[in-house]
Design an enzyme around this catalytic site. Structure first.
Site, PDB file in Angstrom:
ATOM      1  N   GLY A  57       0.834  -1.209   0.000  1.00 53.78           N
ATOM      2  CA  GLY A  57       0.000   0.000   0.000  1.00 53.78           C
ATOM      3  C   GLY A  57       0.859   1.245   0.000  1.00 53.78           C
ATOM      4  O   GLY A  57       2.078   1.176  -0.149  1.00 53.78           O
ATOM      5  N   ASN A  58       0.231   2.401   0.131  1.00 51.80           N
ATOM      6  CA  ASN A  58       0.980   3.644   0.277  1.00 51.80           C
ATOM      7  C   ASN A  58       0.258   4.561   1.262  1.00 51.80           C
ATOM      8  O   ASN A  58      -0.826   4.244   1.733  1.00 51.80           O
ATOM      9  CB  ASN A  58       1.216   4.321  -1.085  1.00 51.80           C
ATOM     10  CG  ASN A  58      -0.087   4.731  -1.731  1.00 51.80           C
ATOM     11  OD1 ASN A  58      -0.841   5.519  -1.180  1.00 51.80           O
ATOM     12  ND2 ASN A  58      -0.366   4.172  -2.901  1.00 51.80           N
ATOM     13  N   ALA A  59       0.915   5.700   1.532  1.00 57.84           N
ATOM     14  CA  ALA A  59       0.459   6.537   2.655  1.00 57.84           C
ATOM     15  C   ALA A  59      -0.558   7.601   2.262  1.00 57.84           C
ATOM     16  O   ALA A  59      -0.781   8.535   3.024  1.00 57.84           O
ATOM     17  CB  ALA A  59       1.681   7.195   3.297  1.00 57.84           C
ATOM     18  N   SER A  60      -1.200   7.474   1.086  1.00 63.82           N
ATOM     19  CA  SER A  60      -2.168   8.510   0.696  1.00 63.82           C
ATOM     20  C   SER A  60      -3.292   8.615   1.736  1.00 63.82           C
ATOM     21  O   SER A  60      -3.874   7.607   2.143  1.00 63.82           O
ATOM     22  CB  SER A  60      -2.767   8.165  -0.666  1.00 63.82           C
ATOM     23  OG  SER A  60      -3.850   9.022  -0.922  1.00 63.82           O
TER      24      SER A  60
ATOM     25  N   ALA B  73      -3.487   7.981  -5.225  1.00 58.84           N
ATOM     26  CA  ALA B  73      -2.096   7.534  -5.340  1.00 58.84           C
ATOM     27  C   ALA B  73      -2.182   6.087  -5.835  1.00 58.84           C
ATOM     28  O   ALA B  73      -2.183   5.143  -5.041  1.00 58.84           O
ATOM     29  CB  ALA B  73      -1.406   7.612  -3.994  1.00 58.84           C
TER      30      ALA B  73
END
Ligand code: CTP
Length: 406
Positions: free
Chosen positions: A211-214, A278
């Site tokens: 995942g990512n931090a959006s 993102a």
């Protein structure tokens, strides 16, 4: 939302529903957002909650009766009717809806409602059968036809034990609707805005993902701005910290592939597409169906995901606006220009990420607005609300002039 409320006068009309106690929280949030709140309670509301808390929260005397001696002429009903920027009636009973619809003026609140030309916003709360009664529905339709706005009611278990519509909607949707009612610029009425927002989770196995931090805050700010300006908004939302505004249609997705399908399915019907998500650039070549066991070092084989905004830009018909974002750690405007060209966008918002004061999810960042064939325009350090306003200005301007690069 703060900029919509700062310096505004909101009359908070509280009527006799069990939910009257929730008006304290609404008043408190309005004050926090910079509004000056004049609380007005009907006689029945006072059976439900005492005025002392509202006075303490708002710093203003609660208006109770039509002919009580007033400590200052500022709260005389005609003076308030003229000064108010918004009348928010929360909770609104069937009785106040009926009186407002029929022009009955038999107490301070109903009289002042008749005297004001400020926008009206009702947050109804009542028993389900009372809400569904044709008399109430006819009053709501009449008020809507005259331009009044409504938020809620919510559905759920009511204090009377019944299940169904009639619950006072939560405070955040009420504040969002109030922000819209306080926005005079309705340049996006009749327009449809599609927004992708948040992150993607690409599964590795049944319990793990990449995942990512959006945070989803940019998508939320865009959605709120578009709603305030009268647009119909659909948010294709990946996992995120914040929820899209209540008035937006929300399509929940997890992976980039799901996001692509959901966006492209709705893209032809929109006027503006903001790709604020993102999007995960890669996914697993194969997701294992059994949990990966811990052993020595492992290598994950990843394959690229489709570029959603580039695909949308290729598909767009004349008259549609497609905009993207470029979060960059270095050469921010230059990388923004290159991304805009590579993806065939109408404009892109390039912003700096990384470093102590530009972390992902930070309130403010250094940003540039770059139009196709235009030089990067520096927006300085801007907050997400300010960026959303500038982006919707740019999109509305393109739609008005219909000057789309082909
Ligand atoms: N985007 C997209 N689909 C992807 C990747 C990105 O639609 N598979 C969109 C994003 O929503 C954003 C823009 O493209 O509006 C730029 O995203 P970004 O991640 O900055 O660019 P990438 O193309 O992924 O390039 P890189 O990560 O190499 O900088």
């Amino acid at each position: 939302m703060r900029e919509r409320f700062t310096g505004k006068t909101v009359v908070l009309g509280i009527t006799g529903s069990i939910a009257a106690y929730k008006a304290c929280e609404i008043a408190s949030r309005l004050v926090e957002l910079g509004a000056s709140v004049i609380p007005a309670m009907t006689r029945s509301a006072r059976e439900m909650v005492g005025p002392a808390s509202l006075e303490a929260i708002t710093g203003n005397r609660v208006v109770l009766e039509m002919f009580e001696p007033l400590p200052n002429p500022e709260i005389e009903h005609i003076a308030v009717a003229r000064r108010a920027d918004l009348f928010l009636i929360a909770p609104a009973t069937a009785n106040i809806l009926a009186k407002a619809a029929q022009g009955i003026a038999d107490d301070w609140l109903s009289t002042t409602l008749l005297a004001t030309r400020a926008p009206l916003l009702f947050a109804p709360a009542m028993n389900t059968q009372m809400w569904l009664h044709p008399a109430t529905q006819a009053n709501v339709a009449l008020l809507k036809a005259r331009g009044a706005a409504f938020v809620g009611p919510g559905e759920g278990r009511l204090a009377c034990g019944e299940q169904g519509p009639g619950r006072l909607i939560e405070t955040l949707p009420i504040l969002e609707a109030a922000a819209a009612a306080l926005t005079p610029n309705k340049d996006l009425v009749g327009r449809s805005v599609l927004i992708s927002s948040g992150a993607n989770h690409e599964p590795i196995d049944p319990v793990r993902f990449i995942g990512n931090a959006s945070s989803g805050r940019m998508g939320r700010a865009l959605a709120l701005e578009a709603l305030c300006r009268g647009a119909k908004v659909c948010v294709v939302a990946g996992p995120s910290d914040v929820a899209p505004p209540h008035a937006a249609e929300v399509v929940r997705v997890r992976t980039a592939a799901e996001m692509r399908d959901a966006v492209l399915e709705r893209f032809d019907g929109c006027d503006i597409f903001f790709s604020a998500a993102a999007v995960a650039d890669y996914r697993m070549a194969a997701v294992t169906q059994i949990k990966v066991k811990r052993s020595g070092p492992i290598t994950l084989e990843l394959v690229p995901n489709p570029d959603i905004v580039a695909e949308a830009a290729r598909r767009r018909r004349s008259g549609q606006v497609v905009a993207g974002f470029a979060a960059e750690t270095e050469n921010v405007p230059e990388n923004g220009v290159a991304k805009l060209a590579a993806k065939g966008l109408d404009f892109i918002l390039a912003n700096r990420v990384g470093g102590a004061d530009c972390a992902i999810g930070a309130e403010e960042s250094e940003a540039w607005l770059i139009r196709a064939n235009g030089a990067p325009e520096s927006l300085g350090r801007a907050c997400k609300g300010g960026i959303a306003r500038r982006l919707l200005d740019a999109a509305a301007d393109m739609l008005d002039r219909n000057v789309l690069p082909q």
